[in-house]
Design a protein around this motif. Structure first.
Motif, PDB file in Angstrom:
ATOM      1  N   ARG A 136       0.802  -1.221   0.000  1.00 41.18           N
ATOM      2  CA  ARG A 136       0.000   0.000   0.000  1.00 41.18           C
ATOM      3  C   ARG A 136       0.836   1.273   0.000  1.00 41.18           C
ATOM      4  NH1 ARG A 136      -4.325  -0.690   4.709  1.00 41.18           N
ATOM      5  NH2 ARG A 136      -4.892   1.364   3.858  1.00 41.18           N
ATOM      6  N   LEU A 137       2.117   1.250   0.510  1.00 44.18           N
ATOM      7  CA  LEU A 137       2.938   2.463   0.607  1.00 44.18           C
ATOM      8  C   LEU A 137       4.083   2.473  -0.397  1.00 44.18           C
ATOM      9  CD1 LEU A 137       3.146   2.921   4.485  1.00 44.18           C
ATOM     10  CD2 LEU A 137       1.636   4.078   2.864  1.00 44.18           C
ATOM     11  N   ARG A 138       3.997   1.671  -1.413  1.00 44.29           N
ATOM     12  CA  ARG A 138       5.051   1.663  -2.422  1.00 44.29           C
ATOM     13  C   ARG A 138       5.186   3.067  -3.019  1.00 44.29           C
ATOM     14  NH1 ARG A 138       7.983  -1.629  -5.517  1.00 44.29           N
ATOM     15  NH2 ARG A 138       7.130  -3.471  -4.472  1.00 44.29           N
ATOM     16  N   GLY A 139       6.409   3.542  -3.077  1.00 48.94           N
ATOM     17  CA  GLY A 139       6.694   4.865  -3.616  1.00 48.94           C
ATOM     18  C   GLY A 139       6.585   5.991  -2.602  1.00 48.94           C
ATOM     19  N   PHE A 140       6.242   5.656  -1.346  1.00 47.38           N
ATOM     20  CA  PHE A 140       6.054   6.700  -0.334  1.00 47.38           C
ATOM     21  C   PHE A 140       7.370   7.448  -0.063  1.00 47.38           C
ATOM     22  CE2 PHE A 140       5.837   8.327   3.992  1.00 47.38           C
ATOM     23  CZ  PHE A 140       4.600   8.949   4.012  1.00 47.38           C
ATOM     24  N   ASP A 141       8.498   6.720  -0.057  1.00 45.47           N
ATOM     25  CA  ASP A 141       9.788   7.341   0.254  1.00 45.47           C
ATOM     26  C   ASP A 141      10.491   7.890  -0.990  1.00 45.47           C
ATOM     27  OD1 ASP A 141       9.710   6.855   3.003  1.00 45.47           O
ATOM     28  OD2 ASP A 141      10.417   4.796   2.733  1.00 45.47           O
ATOM     29  N   ALA A 142       9.838   7.796  -2.143  1.00 45.36           N
ATOM     30  CA  ALA A 142      10.483   8.259  -3.372  1.00 45.36           C
ATOM     31  C   ALA A 142      10.879   9.731  -3.330  1.00 45.36           C
ATOM     32  CB  ALA A 142       9.564   7.982  -4.569  1.00 45.36           C
ATOM     33  N   PRO A 143      10.024  10.638  -2.790  1.00 43.21           N
ATOM     34  CA  PRO A 143      10.443  12.043  -2.750  1.00 43.21           C
ATOM     35  C   PRO A 143      11.764  12.257  -1.986  1.00 43.21           C
ATOM     36  CG  PRO A 143       8.104  11.862  -2.305  1.00 43.21           C
ATOM     37  CD  PRO A 143       8.639  10.468  -2.299  1.00 43.21           C
ATOM     38  N   PHE A 144      11.903  11.558  -0.892  1.00 43.39           N
ATOM     39  CA  PHE A 144      13.137  11.734  -0.100  1.00 43.39           C
ATOM     40  C   PHE A 144      14.338  11.117  -0.822  1.00 43.39           C
ATOM     41  CE2 PHE A 144      16.027  10.742   3.520  1.00 43.39           C
ATOM     42  CZ  PHE A 144      16.171  12.029   4.013  1.00 43.39           C
ATOM     43  N   GLN A 145      14.114   9.985  -1.490  1.00 43.49           N
ATOM     44  CA  GLN A 145      15.207   9.354  -2.222  1.00 43.49           C
ATOM     45  C   GLN A 145      15.643  10.235  -3.391  1.00 43.49           C
ATOM     46  OE1 GLN A 145      13.888   5.383  -3.301  1.00 43.49           O
ATOM     47  NE2 GLN A 145      13.200   4.973  -1.198  1.00 43.49           N
ATOM     48  N   LYS A 146      14.672  10.802  -4.115  1.00 47.04           N
ATOM     49  CA  LYS A 146      15.010  11.698  -5.218  1.00 47.04           C
ATOM     50  C   LYS A 146      15.735  12.940  -4.698  1.00 47.04           C
ATOM     51  CE  LYS A 146      11.131  10.289  -8.118  1.00 47.04           C
ATOM     52  NZ  LYS A 146       9.848  10.707  -8.755  1.00 47.04           N
ATOM     53  N   PHE A 147      15.272  13.449  -3.562  1.00 46.42           N
ATOM     54  CA  PHE A 147      15.900  14.628  -2.956  1.00 46.42           C
ATOM     55  C   PHE A 147      17.370  14.353  -2.636  1.00 46.42           C
ATOM     56  CE2 PHE A 147      16.970  16.130   1.406  1.00 46.42           C
ATOM     57  CZ  PHE A 147      17.243  17.455   1.103  1.00 46.42           C
ATOM     58  N   MET A 148      17.656  13.196  -2.055  1.00 46.09           N
ATOM     59  CA  MET A 148      19.043  12.867  -1.728  1.00 46.09           C
ATOM     60  C   MET A 148      19.876  12.651  -2.987  1.00 46.09           C
ATOM     61  SD  MET A 148      19.026  10.414   1.626  1.00 46.09           S
ATOM     62  CE  MET A 148      17.966   9.168   0.902  1.00 46.09           C
TER      63      MET A 148
END
Length: 644
Positions: free
Chosen positions: A131-143
């Protein structure tokens, strides 16, 4: 070997002993000083020096801090925007805040969080849906976009999830472990070169600024970090990003700074830091957002410590180890000073000297901080005090014991004051002396010649020694000094070499006491015919050593001595036990019953003088008492005899 050679040899031995005690004391002081380095109490003293430094205004007002902190505090967690979000799911919020700070001019960011969990790995336990797939993508892209400017953390037991580590890239994950001293307090940091490749977050962020720090350093805070480091709550940053005016304020806050994100919840990731005794900065002085900042705790949040260890380098608020050999030289100097003080200063001054050594050592450490040096506060004071103690014990236990033994042994032959002076100066007094006013006494054992004809030599010596011992005790008790024994007579002096307030009174009192012992001496020696004759005279004499370099004697010389000897003949002629000169009588209290017994010229003198005695029955020879009483009855009040 002659006497002067023996004395020189003794003095040389004492000098060697002093040198040995000094060396032992210095070595003990140095060893104790080095043992105090890194002692568990030394850090506490260092922190107190920080406090003194801040209290006396030695810490200059800080310019704009090069480091600021964004805190995930209770205010942020309770806010409407963040309260629905679990802490482990705040990566999108942290990415938003981080990108906004970089856009507004921040140099680099450091996250004091271990992102050990990724929301992408969450699976619904019932349906198996991710259900949360891709939730951390913004932070990963930011880093990923901000590699070499954004760093995340790991600890000894916690590492980031592999997705975050991959996004951060090589060198994007650094350790936030901070080392403590042996008392559990954080004070210093040891950079690892090159800084860009160091495993520590502190070094990585310093590398971004172009710092070239290469040696271990101690940060020098000026106030409690929780009250002074520029600080914004995370919720304040998010709100400021929502408006143009807010972005302008955020730009003013972040521009040119290193920004650290970290948790500031009570009792989470807190450490003892060297700021714990420092004053708290008032709220109006520190940079703070609308939400304020968490209250100051006894311990300091880890993110604040990281910020100070970075900011102290960039603000030149650090102290490093002194140059090689500096501490060794200081420790040796204080140990030498302590050893010399313990050996040569009076015992009553040593506590004051020890306290002065401690204060001077602490002052040196305080001064060292002003020049950017960490002068171990325990080494110099401990070296000084230890050397004082060892040298003082050596002096009391060895040197003064030898000196007391010397005074006790030779005090039977010379005046104790003379022996003490010789022991302290380690040399013979100069020949000659000084002129002093003294009272000279000649004390003669009457009937000695007849007694010696009837007794064996051994018995004569026994009788004389018994009398001399009894008489000598009285002389000493009345502050007198036995100058010499002349056959069956004693020559005694008052006011030399020691000082007597009223030598005339002391001498007369001693003479009266000696005469009062006559019956005791007769019983002691078994000589009923034994009697005494005492002559006293006062005046100036030369006091000092006479003789030569090979043999000498301490004595008194002058007309006063010769006159006292002549007065003894008057006592013999007048059949009295005590004869005193006019110069003695003039300084006696009026209560003393003085009686004139003779007036005229003594042999060898050109002027008339008067001789007196004390008007008491015991002052007359026993066979003359009745004659004196008969004359007194016939109205003869003064017994005078003039030479024809």
């Amino acid at each position: 070997m002659n006497s002067s050679g023996r004395i020189a040899e003794t003095a040389l031995g004492r000098k060697k002993l002093i040198a040995l005690i000094a060396i032992v004391a210095i070595c003990a002081g140095i060893a104790a000083g080095y043992s105090a380095k890194r002692a568990i109490w030394e850090g506490w003293v260092t922190d107190r020096l920080f406090q003194i430094r801040a209290s006396f205004g030695a810490v200059p007002p800080q310019e704009r801090s090069p480091v600021a902190v964004i805190g995930l505090d209770q205010t942020a967690l309770d806010s409407d925007k963040l309260s629905p979000i679990p802490r482990v799911l705040m990566t999108p919020v942290l990415a938003e805040a981080g990108q906004g700070l970089l856009d507004e001019g921040a140099l680099a960011l450091g996250y004091d969080f271990v992102f050990a969990y990724s929301a992408d790995a969450f699976v619904d336990p019932i349906t198996g849906e991710e259900r949360l797939r891709g939730f951390d993508a913004p932070f990963q892209k930011f880093m990923f976009r901000n590699r070499e400017r954004v760093f995340i953390s790991h600890t000894e037991i916690g590492v980031p999830h592999r997705k975050f580590s991959a996004a951060a890239g090589t060198g994007g994950v650094r350790s936030v472990v901070i080392s403590t001293d042996n008392d559990g307090v954080v004070r210093q940091h040891q950079p690892i070169l090159p800084l860009s490749e160091s495993p520590y977050l502190i070094d990585a962020l310093l590398s971004v600024t172009g710092s070239d720090i290469s040696e271990q350093y101690t940060a020098l805070p000026g106030s409690r970090l929780a009250s002074s480091i520029p600080y914004l709550s995370l919720i304040d940053v998010l709100r400021m990003l929502e408006s143009e005016s807010g972005r302008e304020d955020l730009k003013e806050f972040a521009d040119g700074r290193i920004i650290l994100f970290g948790g500031l919840l009570p009792y989470e990731d807190e450490h003892l830091y060297s700021d714990r005794f420092l004053p708290v900065m008032s709220q109006g002085e520190a940079e703070t957002g609308e939400s304020g900042r968490p209250r100051v705790q006894q311990q300091t949040a880890g993110v604040l410590i990281l910020a100070d260890l970075i900011g102290s380098v960039l603000s030149d608020r650090i102290a490093v180890s002194p140059p090689p050999g500096f501490m060794a030289g200081v420790t040796v100097l204080f140990a030498v000073a302590g050893a010399l003080a313990g050996l040569f200063l009076p015992m009553m001054l040593l506590p004051l000297v020890a306290a002065s050594g401690v204060l001077l050592g602490l002052a040196l450490s305080l001064l060292g901080l002003e020049f950017g040096m960490v002068v171990a506060p325990g080494m110099a004071p401990v070296a000084c005090v230890s050397a004082i103690v060892v040298s003082a014990v050596g002096k009391i236990g060895i040197l003064q014991r030898r000196q007391r033994s010397l005074v006790r042994l030779f005090g039977h032959y010379l005046a104790p004051d003379v022996i003490k002076q010789m022991a302290q100066s380690e040399q013979l007094p100069a020949l000659g002396g000084e002129t002093r006013h003294v009272v000279v006494a000649f004390i003669d054992i009457v009937g000695f010649t007849k007694m010696s004809e009837k007794l064996a030599d051994r018995d004569v010596v026994r009788v004389v020694n018994s009398c001399f011992d009894a008489i000598g005790q009285v002389i000493t008790a009345h502050q007198g000094y036995i100058d010499k024994y002349i056959g069956d007579a004693i020559m005694a002096v008052w006011n030399a070499p020691n000082t007597v307030d009223n030598p005339e009174k002391a001498a007369v009192d001693a003479a009266e006491k000696i005469i009062g012992l006559l019956e005791k001496m007769r019983d002691l020696t078994g000589q009923p015919a034994l009697d005494l004759r005492i002559a006293l005279n006062a005046g100036p004499v030369l006091v000092g050593d006479i003789g030569g370099e090979h043999r000498r004697s301490f004595t008194v010389m002058g007309t006063t001595v010769n006159t006292a000897s002549r007065i003894e003949s008057v006592a013999k002629d007048q059949k009295v036990r005590l004869a005193i000169s006019q110069s003695v009588c003039d300084n006696l209290p009026r209560s003393y019953p003085v009686k004139e017994i003779w007036k005229g010229q003594l042999r060898g003198l050109s002027t008339d003088m008067t001789v007196f005695t004390l008007d008491a029955p015991q002052m007359y020879m026993e066979n003359e008492i009745s004659v004196a009483q008969d004359k007194r009855k016939r109205g003869i009040t003064n017994l005078l005899k003039f030479p024809r």
